[in-house]
Design a protein around this motif. Sequence first.
Motif, short mmCIF file in Angstrom:
data_model
loop_
_atom_site.label_atom_id
_atom_site.label_comp_id
_atom_site.label_asym_id
_atom_site.label_seq_id
_atom_site.Cartn_x
_atom_site.Cartn_y
_atom_site.Cartn_z
N ALA A 93 30.38 33.51 37.73
CA ALA A 93 31.38 34.45 36.21
C ALA A 93 31.45 35.56 36.39
CB ALA A 93 30.27 34.15 35.11
N LYS A 94 32.80 36.51 35.68
CA LYS A 94 33.40 37.31 35.24
C LYS A 94 31.64 38.28 35.85
CE LYS A 94 36.55 39.92 33.77
NZ LYS A 94 38.20 40.08 32.51
N ARG B 5 33.08 27.51 29.88
CA ARG B 5 31.93 28.75 30.50
C ARG B 5 32.93 29.55 29.75
NH1 ARG B 5 28.59 27.93 35.09
NH2 ARG B 5 28.64 25.06 35.20
N THR B 6 34.14 29.73 30.08
CA THR B 6 34.73 31.74 28.74
C THR B 6 35.01 31.33 27.84
OG1 THR B 6 36.76 30.20 30.07
CG2 THR B 6 35.66 31.23 32.28
N ASN B 7 34.98 29.94 27.00
CA ASN B 7 35.51 30.26 25.86
C ASN B 7 36.52 30.46 25.06
OD1 ASN B 7 32.78 30.17 24.69
ND2 ASN B 7 31.54 32.05 25.63
N GLU B 8 37.24 29.77 26.22
CA GLU B 8 38.79 29.86 26.09
C GLU B 8 39.83 28.56 26.21
OE1 GLU B 8 40.82 32.53 26.39
OE2 GLU B 8 39.39 33.78 26.58
N GLN C 189 36.74 38.50 38.25
CA GLN C 189 37.12 37.52 37.42
C GLN C 189 36.34 36.44 37.84
OE1 GLN C 189 40.00 38.55 39.22
NE2 GLN C 189 40.43 37.34 40.62
N ASN C 190 36.53 35.30 36.44
CA ASN C 190 35.34 34.29 37.13
C ASN C 190 36.19 33.24 38.13
OD1 ASN C 190 33.88 34.47 34.88
ND2 ASN C 190 36.05 33.79 33.36
N TRP D 12 29.84 28.41 40.61
CA TRP D 12 30.95 28.69 39.29
C TRP D 12 29.97 30.32 39.45
CZ3 TRP D 12 34.92 29.14 36.75
CH2 TRP D 12 34.96 29.78 35.07
N ASP E 188 41.65 36.23 33.74
CA ASP E 188 40.26 36.05 34.13
C ASP E 188 39.86 34.80 34.89
OD1 ASP E 188 41.04 33.85 32.35
OD2 ASP E 188 39.38 34.48 31.02
N VAL E 189 40.49 34.00 35.88
CA VAL E 189 40.07 33.08 35.87
C VAL E 189 40.79 32.45 37.43
CG1 VAL E 189 39.09 30.47 36.31
CG2 VAL E 189 39.35 31.52 33.94
#
Length: 177
Positions: free
Chosen positions: A73-74, A102-105, A10-11, A71, A43-44
């Motif tokens: 990243a996943k 960073r996660t596009n969320e 995960q991130n 950071w 995911d984070v």
Amino acid sequence: TFDVVVTGAQNVLVEFYAPDCGHCRTMEPEFYAAAEALENYTDVVLARVDNEESPMIRKRFAIDGQPIFRWFAKGRTDDETFYFVHYSGRMANTFLTMIGDRTNETYPQLATEPIRAVGCKAETFREHVDGDVAAFVAMYTPWSESKPQGETLETLARLAHDAGASLKVVKLPIERV
């Protein structure tokens, strides 16, 4: 435990800090608030590393100050520098926005000001308890105030807010008994 958390599954945003760092202490509650806001997102993960307690991890990532953010990243276990840039508003929201970039969320934003128990004195009591909103008033003697008591009142204020209750939590010291 670092390598248990940073696996690439995960991130992960890691704050490298020192207990005696003023900036770190200021950020700590906001970092935890952002982590709490992300609890339902698998995911984070947000994590903290005490530079004094973990000198090998500090050396491994060439951490030369604090607070320093990295950071992961996943899908990766190598780090990227994460520049925390905060201009205004709540720091937790800055973390959430930057992580979202960073996660596009899009992650939920927290209340602009942290919900807190309000301290007052007898002279200002009516300013805080006006009858428009229900109030929980904790009366105490100043010499008996304790950290757990204060934390409990802060938790009550936050829980009431999170539940949508119109409740004000007020701390009122009683000077004479």
